[in-house]
Design a protein around this motif. Structure first.
Motif, PDB file in Angstrom:
ATOM      1  N   SER A  17       0.834  -1.210   0.000  1.00  9.14           N
ATOM      2  CA  SER A  17       0.000   0.000   0.000  1.00  9.14           C
ATOM      3  C   SER A  17       0.862   1.250   0.000  1.00  9.14           C
TER       4      SER A  17
ATOM      5  N   GLN B  39       0.911   4.062  -2.894  1.00  3.89           N
ATOM      6  CA  GLN B  39       0.285   5.337  -2.571  1.00  3.89           C
ATOM      7  C   GLN B  39       1.284   6.483  -2.447  1.00  3.89           C
TER       8      GLN B  39
ATOM      9  N   GLN C 108      -6.255   3.624  -4.781  1.00  5.55           N
ATOM     10  CA  GLN C 108      -7.215   2.564  -4.474  1.00  5.55           C
ATOM     11  C   GLN C 108      -8.659   3.026  -4.597  1.00  5.55           C
TER      12      GLN C 108
ATOM     13  N   TYR D 220      -1.314  -4.451  -7.110  1.00  2.63           N
ATOM     14  CA  TYR D 220      -1.360  -4.503  -5.642  1.00  2.63           C
ATOM     15  C   TYR D 220      -1.306  -5.950  -5.137  1.00  2.63           C
TER      16      TYR D 220
END
Length: 438
Positions: free
Chosen positions: A275, A279, A306, A324
């Motif tokens: 993540s 991100q 996301q 992911y």
């Protein structure tokens, strides 16, 4: 669980530790409401209203809403978590740090001190990026050197203070202090998420539709919690037999035991790694005011975000979900490979006269453990993906924008279970001491 707490409060020492932990948690929540000097609170609220992506919701959930309010605890303990992960990786790569880790209590204290210094350095870097990046866009009441310095020092001091609180909870309270600080931050954002779900799916709906929606939401949450408990407690036990030896006139060994391998060996680390990696570009682009165009760079950023996955209106961005999943599986294998060494386990078994029935000691044992471990890692990674995938589908398909997801649920459940185990172990130790004193 409630019975354990009831019995724990009847014991004076444990009751003091629990009350001390609760007092520290109150301090954390009070600090989360203190605004950072020189900050325009309306800017960050408007920013969140315009940018509902997972990149900032994920960070905001970990800070307990402090980031959205830009309080003195806006960075929370995320710099410490990042620092701990970096130190774990460096311990494997740098022989000097590995020697410290094996040097007993003194070595662990030295590594802990280095981790604190790295935490402060990361907090300085993150607070500088926020003060300068958001400050240019209107975060600061007046964009000048003094206000930038005040914000940087305040956010860095807040993160360091939370780290200190976490260490004090570990020392004088119950459970792992850093984990408990993280959990209380995540839990504090859940009531607002529940209100948001109520207003979106239940409020002003017919009674039948509202009841069905509430039941479905409750069942999904309960099913995820139960699955996480099973996933966290899942263990593959490998039988181990110890050879019998004659020492003097006594016979030693000859016992049967087992080597437990957790199904979710890497914990929540693979999800955090994947993540964060996906991100980070989105966050950096937001700091720079980029990513809202129609160029290929903006298209890539939308795929990494996301909040755009599984959206029926823009399915072309769901390629980020495939990336992911691949990253989660990769980091599950990568992190386990640096924290669990089958060769070291096989050598320790051989030194102690232990062996796996049907498997020769040495290289065959290493190959056998590696084979079993690879299978377990894949099963654990699939479990993590499933837990994280349900909220992503729920948010993308139905548009339910909530700050907590599968990662938050895994952290909450695992920390609660670990804290309960520590309370029970302290109660058990106290009973043993009482028995010995009598």
């Amino acid at each position: 669980m409630l019975d354990t707490f009831r019995r724990a409060f009847q014991i004076k020492d444990i009751r003091k530790k629990i009350l001390y932990t609760l007092m520290m948690l109150v301090v954390i929540r009070l600090g989360s409401q203190l605004p950072t000097p020189g900050v325009n609170a309306e800017f960050i609220q408007n920013f969140f209203a315009q940018n509902t992506g997972e990149a900032f919701n994920f960070f905001n959930a970990f800070t307990g809403g402090s980031f959205e309010q830009m309080s003195v605890f806006a960075l929370s303990i995320t710099p410490y978590i990042t620092s701990s992960i970096i130190m774990q990786l460096l311990t494997i790569a740098i022989p000097k740090l590995e020697e410290m880790r094996k040097d007993g209590e003194d070595g662990r204290k030295k590594i802990a001190a280095i981790t604190r210094y790295v935490t402060v350095l990361l907090a300085l870097i993150q607070s500088s990026a926020m003060a300068i990046g958001f400050g240019r866009q209107g975060l600061l009441v007046e964009y000048n050197f003094v206000n930038i310095a005040i914000v940087i020092l305040t956010l860095t001091a807040g993160s360091a203070f939370l780290m200190w609180i976490g260490e004090r909870i570990t020392e004088k309270g119950v459970g792992n202090g850093i984990s408990i600080v993280l959990v209380i931050n995540i839990i504090s954002s859940i009531p607002s998420d529940i209100v948001r779900l109520y207003e979106q799916f239940v409020k002003d709906k017919p009674i039948a539709s509202a009841s069905l929606a509430a039941a479905i939401i409750l069942m999904i949450i309960l099913a995820l919690v139960v699955f996480i408990v099973i996933l966290q407690g899942g263990v593959r036990k490998i039988a181990v037999q110890y050879s019998q030896k004659i020492v003097g006139r006594r016979s030693v060994g000859g016992q049967s035991s087992n080597l437990p391998l957790k199904v979710n060996t890497a914990g929540v680390i693979p999800i955090i790694f994947s993540s964060s990696l996906m991100q980070t570009p989105v966050v950096i682009a937001s700091f720079m005011g980029k990513g809202n165009g129609d160029g290929i760079g903006s298209q890539i950023l939308r795929g990494l975000n996301q909040s755009n996955w599984c959206d029926p209106d823009q399915l072309q961005y769901s390629w980020g979900l495939v990336v992911y999943i691949i990253l989660t599986v990769f980091f599950a294998y990568f992190y386990t490979s640096i924290t669990f060494n089958p060769m070291e386990i096989a050598n320790n078994l051989k030194k102690n006269g232990g062996f796996v029935p049907g498997i020769r000691p040495g290289k065959p044992t290493v190959e056998y453990l590696t084979k079993i471990l690879n299978y377990i890692i894949f099963v654990g990674a699939c479990g993590l993906i499933l837990v994280q995938l349900v909220p992503i589908l729920f948010n993308g398909w139905l548009g339910a924008q909530v700050s907590f997801g599968g990662t938050s649920l895994i952290i909450i459940v695992s920390v609660v279970l670990e804290t309960m185990k520590q309370i029970e172990s302290q109660m058990l130790v106290r009973n043993y001491k009482g028995f010995l004193n009598t």
